[in-house]
Design a protein around this motif. Structure first.
Motif, PDB file in Angstrom:
ATOM      1  N   ARG A  45       0.792  -1.314   0.103  1.00 35.22           N
ATOM      2  CA  ARG A  45       0.078   0.056   0.057  1.00 35.22           C
ATOM      3  C   ARG A  45       0.772   1.283   0.212  1.00 35.22           C
ATOM      4  O   ARG A  45       0.602   2.108  -0.850  1.00 35.22           O
ATOM      5  CB  ARG A  45      -0.838   0.012   1.307  1.00 35.22           C
ATOM      6  CG  ARG A  45      -1.974  -0.769   1.079  1.00 35.22           C
ATOM      7  CD  ARG A  45      -3.165  -0.360   2.045  1.00 35.22           C
ATOM      8  NE  ARG A  45      -2.707  -0.639   3.612  1.00 35.22           N
ATOM      9  CZ  ARG A  45      -2.861  -1.747   4.186  1.00 35.22           C
ATOM     10  NH1 ARG A  45      -3.201  -2.856   3.426  1.00 35.22           N
ATOM     11  NH2 ARG A  45      -2.326  -1.916   5.573  1.00 35.22           N
ATOM     12  N   GLN A  46       1.883   1.313   1.018  1.00 37.16           N
ATOM     13  CA  GLN A  46       2.834   2.392   0.962  1.00 37.16           C
ATOM     14  C   GLN A  46       3.557   2.504  -0.454  1.00 37.16           C
ATOM     15  O   GLN A  46       3.877   3.803  -0.934  1.00 37.16           O
ATOM     16  CB  GLN A  46       3.679   2.355   2.146  1.00 37.16           C
ATOM     17  CG  GLN A  46       2.966   2.346   3.426  1.00 37.16           C
ATOM     18  CD  GLN A  46       2.168   3.553   3.776  1.00 37.16           C
ATOM     19  OE1 GLN A  46       2.433   4.651   3.284  1.00 37.16           O
ATOM     20  NE2 GLN A  46       0.891   3.305   4.381  1.00 37.16           N
ATOM     21  N   VAL A  47       4.095   1.566  -0.812  1.00 41.01           N
ATOM     22  CA  VAL A  47       4.672   1.578  -2.197  1.00 41.01           C
ATOM     23  C   VAL A  47       3.898   2.145  -3.226  1.00 41.01           C
ATOM     24  O   VAL A  47       4.214   3.048  -4.127  1.00 41.01           O
ATOM     25  CB  VAL A  47       5.282   0.210  -2.798  1.00 41.01           C
ATOM     26  CG1 VAL A  47       5.646   0.083  -4.023  1.00 41.01           C
ATOM     27  CG2 VAL A  47       6.464  -0.247  -1.742  1.00 41.01           C
ATOM     28  N   SER A  48       2.527   1.761  -3.304  1.00 44.22           N
ATOM     29  CA  SER A  48       1.592   2.386  -4.340  1.00 44.22           C
ATOM     30  C   SER A  48       1.463   3.859  -3.979  1.00 44.22           C
ATOM     31  O   SER A  48       1.419   4.393  -5.201  1.00 44.22           O
ATOM     32  CB  SER A  48      -0.041   1.670  -4.029  1.00 44.22           C
ATOM     33  OG  SER A  48      -0.741   2.014  -5.018  1.00 44.22           O
ATOM     34  N   MET A  49       1.253   4.230  -2.885  1.00 40.70           N
ATOM     35  CA  MET A  49       1.200   5.513  -2.480  1.00 40.70           C
ATOM     36  C   MET A  49       2.370   6.432  -3.004  1.00 40.70           C
ATOM     37  O   MET A  49       2.349   7.445  -3.494  1.00 40.70           O
ATOM     38  CB  MET A  49       0.708   5.720  -1.188  1.00 40.70           C
ATOM     39  CG  MET A  49      -0.518   5.629  -0.794  1.00 40.70           C
ATOM     40  SD  MET A  49      -1.423   6.050   0.758  1.00 40.70           S
ATOM     41  CE  MET A  49      -0.288   5.158   1.721  1.00 40.70           C
ATOM     42  N   ALA A  52       2.473   6.491  -6.618  1.00 35.72           N
ATOM     43  CA  ALA A  52       1.547   7.754  -6.968  1.00 35.72           C
ATOM     44  C   ALA A  52       2.146   9.102  -7.055  1.00 35.72           C
ATOM     45  O   ALA A  52       1.682  10.071  -7.917  1.00 35.72           O
ATOM     46  CB  ALA A  52       0.349   7.406  -6.508  1.00 35.72           C
ATOM     47  N   ASP A  53       2.701   9.403  -5.752  1.00 37.87           N
ATOM     48  CA  ASP A  53       3.498  10.670  -5.543  1.00 37.87           C
ATOM     49  C   ASP A  53       4.729  10.825  -6.374  1.00 37.87           C
ATOM     50  O   ASP A  53       5.032  11.978  -6.145  1.00 37.87           O
ATOM     51  CB  ASP A  53       3.544  10.622  -3.799  1.00 37.87           C
ATOM     52  CG  ASP A  53       2.231  10.874  -3.310  1.00 37.87           C
ATOM     53  OD1 ASP A  53       1.337  10.857  -3.675  1.00 37.87           O
ATOM     54  OD2 ASP A  53       2.275  10.398  -2.058  1.00 37.87           O
ATOM     55  N   GLY A  54       5.484  10.000  -7.010  1.00 38.44           N
ATOM     56  CA  GLY A  54       6.286  10.233  -7.759  1.00 38.44           C
ATOM     57  C   GLY A  54       7.681  10.011  -6.901  1.00 38.44           C
ATOM     58  O   GLY A  54       8.558  10.729  -7.286  1.00 38.44           O
ATOM     59  N   GLU A  55       7.433   9.699  -5.719  1.00 34.26           N
ATOM     60  CA  GLU A  55       8.828   9.407  -4.671  1.00 34.26           C
ATOM     61  C   GLU A  55       9.618   8.428  -5.090  1.00 34.26           C
ATOM     62  O   GLU A  55      10.886   8.307  -4.877  1.00 34.26           O
ATOM     63  CB  GLU A  55       8.216   9.482  -3.240  1.00 34.26           C
ATOM     64  CG  GLU A  55       7.583  10.638  -2.805  1.00 34.26           C
ATOM     65  CD  GLU A  55       8.414  11.925  -2.660  1.00 34.26           C
ATOM     66  OE1 GLU A  55       9.685  11.726  -2.239  1.00 34.26           O
ATOM     67  OE2 GLU A  55       7.921  12.902  -3.148  1.00 34.26           O
ATOM     68  N   ILE A  56       8.914   7.456  -5.675  1.00 31.43           N
ATOM     69  CA  ILE A  56       9.950   6.141  -5.872  1.00 31.43           C
ATOM     70  C   ILE A  56       9.480   5.633  -7.474  1.00 31.43           C
ATOM     71  O   ILE A  56       8.481   6.110  -8.074  1.00 31.43           O
ATOM     72  CB  ILE A  56       9.652   4.958  -5.119  1.00 31.43           C
ATOM     73  CG1 ILE A  56       8.323   4.409  -5.040  1.00 31.43           C
ATOM     74  CG2 ILE A  56      10.335   5.377  -3.641  1.00 31.43           C
ATOM     75  CD1 ILE A  56       8.053   3.209  -4.162  1.00 31.43           C
ATOM     76  N   ALA A  57      10.112   5.188  -8.158  1.00 35.23           N
ATOM     77  CA  ALA A  57       9.906   4.397  -9.234  1.00 35.23           C
ATOM     78  C   ALA A  57       9.967   2.791  -9.561  1.00 35.23           C
ATOM     79  O   ALA A  57      10.653   2.118  -8.738  1.00 35.23           O
ATOM     80  CB  ALA A  57      10.948   5.134 -10.338  1.00 35.23           C
ATOM     81  N   ARG A  67      10.740  -4.321  -8.678  1.00 30.23           N
ATOM     82  CA  ARG A  67      11.729  -3.597  -7.811  1.00 30.23           C
ATOM     83  C   ARG A  67      11.387  -2.220  -7.917  1.00 30.23           C
ATOM     84  O   ARG A  67      10.767  -1.671  -8.765  1.00 30.23           O
ATOM     85  CB  ARG A  67      13.134  -3.832  -8.111  1.00 30.23           C
ATOM     86  CG  ARG A  67      13.534  -5.379  -7.898  1.00 30.23           C
ATOM     87  CD  ARG A  67      14.956  -5.553  -8.262  1.00 30.23           C
ATOM     88  NE  ARG A  67      15.642  -6.935  -7.532  1.00 30.23           N
ATOM     89  CZ  ARG A  67      15.454  -7.935  -7.861  1.00 30.23           C
ATOM     90  NH1 ARG A  67      14.797  -8.206  -9.360  1.00 30.23           N
ATOM     91  NH2 ARG A  67      16.067  -9.096  -7.509  1.00 30.23           N
ATOM     92  N   TYR A  68      11.835  -1.434  -6.699  1.00 32.43           N
ATOM     93  CA  TYR A  68      11.694   0.040  -6.741  1.00 32.43           C
ATOM     94  C   TYR A  68      12.855   0.713  -6.323  1.00 32.43           C
ATOM     95  O   TYR A  68      13.750   0.102  -5.656  1.00 32.43           O
ATOM     96  CB  TYR A  68      10.443   0.097  -5.642  1.00 32.43           C
ATOM     97  CG  TYR A  68       9.260  -0.603  -5.803  1.00 32.43           C
ATOM     98  CD1 TYR A  68       8.122  -0.246  -6.661  1.00 32.43           C
ATOM     99  CD2 TYR A  68       9.117  -1.847  -5.251  1.00 32.43           C
ATOM    100  CE1 TYR A  68       7.120  -0.947  -7.081  1.00 32.43           C
ATOM    101  CE2 TYR A  68       8.084  -2.773  -5.566  1.00 32.43           C
ATOM    102  CZ  TYR A  68       6.894  -2.071  -6.681  1.00 32.43           C
ATOM    103  OH  TYR A  68       5.901  -3.031  -7.064  1.00 32.43           O
ATOM    104  N   GLU A  69      12.922   2.030  -6.820  1.00 34.43           N
ATOM    105  CA  GLU A  69      13.967   2.737  -6.490  1.00 34.43           C
ATOM    106  C   GLU A  69      13.593   4.206  -6.141  1.00 34.43           C
ATOM    107  O   GLU A  69      12.475   4.427  -6.652  1.00 34.43           O
ATOM    108  CB  GLU A  69      14.995   2.842  -7.452  1.00 34.43           C
ATOM    109  CG  GLU A  69      14.532   3.633  -8.673  1.00 34.43           C
ATOM    110  CD  GLU A  69      15.397   3.298 -10.098  1.00 34.43           C
ATOM    111  OE1 GLU A  69      16.470   2.866 -10.002  1.00 34.43           O
ATOM    112  OE2 GLU A  69      15.049   3.842 -11.164  1.00 34.43           O
TER     113      GLU A  69
END
Length: 149
Positions: A45-49, A52-57, A67-69
């Motif tokens: 859920r937090q990754v999804s938010m 959406a906020d453009g904080e991670i890709a 994976r996420y960065e």
């Protein structure tokens, strides 16, 4: 609201070691150092938010889990490999076949126009190097070296 903020901060701080590209279970493992009771569904859920906020890709490599960065901010890099188009900034990756980690590379081989047939136009490219990271290579060397008596 305080709990959500704490969980969001725990998930985002999993990326404090810039250069790592993390799966959701890896984010969970790091986030639990801050919020021990955090669950994998909360991480998603937090990754999804954060996405959406453009904080991670999101980083997708063929045959690998997502994976996420940390997302690049326009002023985070003073150079571009695409003729000054900062919006086209991208990363390439190194995937360690031994430990499975994916590392961000901060270099680019360039526009790739020399590799395509005449008349073709490259719009974008992705490069993933595969091999063994320094930690795994060092561990393998140590395991092979004769033990001192």
């Amino acid at each position: 609201m305080q709990r959500l903020t704490r969980q969001r901060n725990a998930v985002f701080s999993a990326f404090s070691d810039t250069g790592l590209v993390l799966t959701a279970p890896e984010i969970l493992e790091r986030a639990r150092a801050i919020v021990p009771e955090i669950s994998l569904s909360t991480v998603y859920r937090q990754v999804s938010m954060l996405l959406a906020d453009g904080e991670i890709a999101k980083v997708e490599l063929p045959g690998e889990p997502a994976r996420y960065e940390v997302a690049c901010k326009p002023d985070a890099h003073h150079h571009s490999h695409h003729h000054g188009e900062e919006a086209d900034h991208h990363h390439h990756y190194f995937h360690c076949g031994s430990c499975g980690q994916v590392f961000m590379l901060h270099a680019c081989p360039g526009p790739m126009t020399d590799l395509v047939p005449k008349g073709f136009q490259v719009k974008s490219h992705e490069v993933t190097l595969h091999g063994v990271c320094a930690a795994c290579a060092g561990a393998a060397r140590k395991a092979r070296s004769p033990k001192a008596h």
